[in-house]
Design a protein around this motif. Structure first.
Motif, PDB file in Angstrom:
ATOM      1  N   HIS A  57     -65.724  19.734 -18.815  1.00  0.00           N
ATOM      2  CA  HIS A  57     -65.206  21.180 -18.532  1.00  0.00           C
ATOM      3  C   HIS A  57     -65.794  21.890 -17.400  1.00  0.00           C
ATOM      4  CE1 HIS A  57     -64.614  25.598 -19.269  1.00  0.00           C
ATOM      5  NE2 HIS A  57     -63.412  24.743 -20.124  1.00  0.00           N
ATOM      6  N   ALA A  58     -67.033  21.698 -17.098  1.00  0.00           N
ATOM      7  CA  ALA A  58     -67.559  22.207 -15.863  1.00  0.00           C
ATOM      8  C   ALA A  58     -67.199  21.604 -14.536  1.00  0.00           C
ATOM      9  CB  ALA A  58     -69.214  22.007 -15.841  1.00  0.00           C
ATOM     10  N   GLU A  59     -66.887  20.287 -14.693  1.00  0.00           N
ATOM     11  CA  GLU A  59     -66.287  19.711 -13.560  1.00  0.00           C
ATOM     12  C   GLU A  59     -64.816  20.005 -13.069  1.00  0.00           C
ATOM     13  OE1 GLU A  59     -67.003  15.417 -14.368  1.00  0.00           O
ATOM     14  OE2 GLU A  59     -69.193  15.329 -13.811  1.00  0.00           O
ATOM     15  N   SER A 104     -63.458  22.683 -14.235  1.00  0.00           N
ATOM     16  CA  SER A 104     -63.264  24.063 -13.781  1.00  0.00           C
ATOM     17  C   SER A 104     -63.676  24.256 -12.172  1.00  0.00           C
ATOM     18  CB  SER A 104     -64.469  25.086 -14.687  1.00  0.00           C
ATOM     19  OG  SER A 104     -64.017  24.888 -16.062  1.00  0.00           O
ATOM     20  N   LYS A 105     -64.701  23.653 -11.650  1.00  0.00           N
ATOM     21  CA  LYS A 105     -65.127  23.498 -10.476  1.00  0.00           C
ATOM     22  C   LYS A 105     -64.107  23.028  -9.573  1.00  0.00           C
ATOM     23  CE  LYS A 105     -68.688  22.021  -7.088  1.00  0.00           C
ATOM     24  NZ  LYS A 105     -67.440  22.076  -5.967  1.00  0.00           N
ATOM     25  N   ALA A 106     -63.324  22.143  -9.870  1.00  0.00           N
ATOM     26  CA  ALA A 106     -62.230  21.513  -9.364  1.00  0.00           C
ATOM     27  C   ALA A 106     -61.076  22.424  -9.243  1.00  0.00           C
ATOM     28  CB  ALA A 106     -61.697  20.307  -9.880  1.00  0.00           C
ATOM     29  N   MET A 163     -61.096  25.692  -9.584  1.00  0.00           N
ATOM     30  CA  MET A 163     -61.605  26.851  -8.404  1.00  0.00           C
ATOM     31  C   MET A 163     -61.458  26.594  -7.220  1.00  0.00           C
ATOM     32  SD  MET A 163     -62.389  29.820  -8.621  1.00  0.00           S
ATOM     33  CE  MET A 163     -62.693  30.355 -10.285  1.00  0.00           C
ATOM     34  N   ASP A 164     -61.786  25.395  -6.724  1.00  0.00           N
ATOM     35  CA  ASP A 164     -61.709  24.947  -5.437  1.00  0.00           C
ATOM     36  C   ASP A 164     -60.277  24.809  -4.988  1.00  0.00           C
ATOM     37  OD1 ASP A 164     -64.419  24.702  -5.087  1.00  0.00           O
ATOM     38  OD2 ASP A 164     -64.247  22.662  -5.195  1.00  0.00           O
TER      39      ASP A 164
END
Length: 152
Positions: A97-99, A101-103, A105-106
């Motif tokens: 989920h964190a990965e 979310s970061k992708a 956002m980018d």
């Protein structure tokens, strides 16, 4: 019954005052040619139409790009949810989920940059077009004044 009070304004014949053929027949511009002035006005309107057309086309491009970004976002969110839900442990679910979310956002920031660049390019072209037309208009005005003074 009493008779309503009459007003001299209601009894006047305004059609005699507004006879445009008499007014415009004697109308003369002392320092410039009306045809030259109308030609400049026409070019101003053409510039305004071109700027509006460019703004409309940019608006369409931005709307299409935003729709594409939304569609891609929903597709990716579906994939991420499937990947997160298929993770065997809660720790892996949090990491995926964190990965994701970061992708996401980018990609969102990259899409916003792309849209901002599109709008910025339109603004630059618009300002350049208007600035050029204003410079031309001032030169035309200067020429009209010189020709008007020479004719006078």
């Amino acid at each position: 019954m009493s008779k309503p009070a009459s007003s001299p304004f209601f009894e006047a014949d305004f059609s005699k005052l507004m006879d445009m053929s008499k007014m415009m027949g004697e109308f003369k511009m002392p320092l410039c040619d009306v045809e030259t002035m109308m030609s400049a006005y026409r070019r101003n309107m053409e510039t305004a139409a071109a700027v509006n057309q460019a703004a409309f086309e940019t608006f369409q491009t931005v709307m299409r790009r935003q729709a594409d970004l939304m569609r891609l976002g929903f597709e990716e969110a579906t994939g991420v949810m499937n990947a997160v839900m298929s993770s065997p442990t809660p720790e892996e679910k949090v990491i995926r989920h964190a990965e994701a979310s970061k992708a996401a956002m980018d990609k969102c920031i990259a899409g916003a940059r792309d849209i901002a660049e599109t709008v910025s390019q339109c603004h630059s072209r618009t300002l350049e077009t208007v600035s050029n037309r204003m410079s031309e208009g001032l030169e035309e005005l200067r020429g009209m004044m010189k020709n008007g003074k020479a004719a006078a």
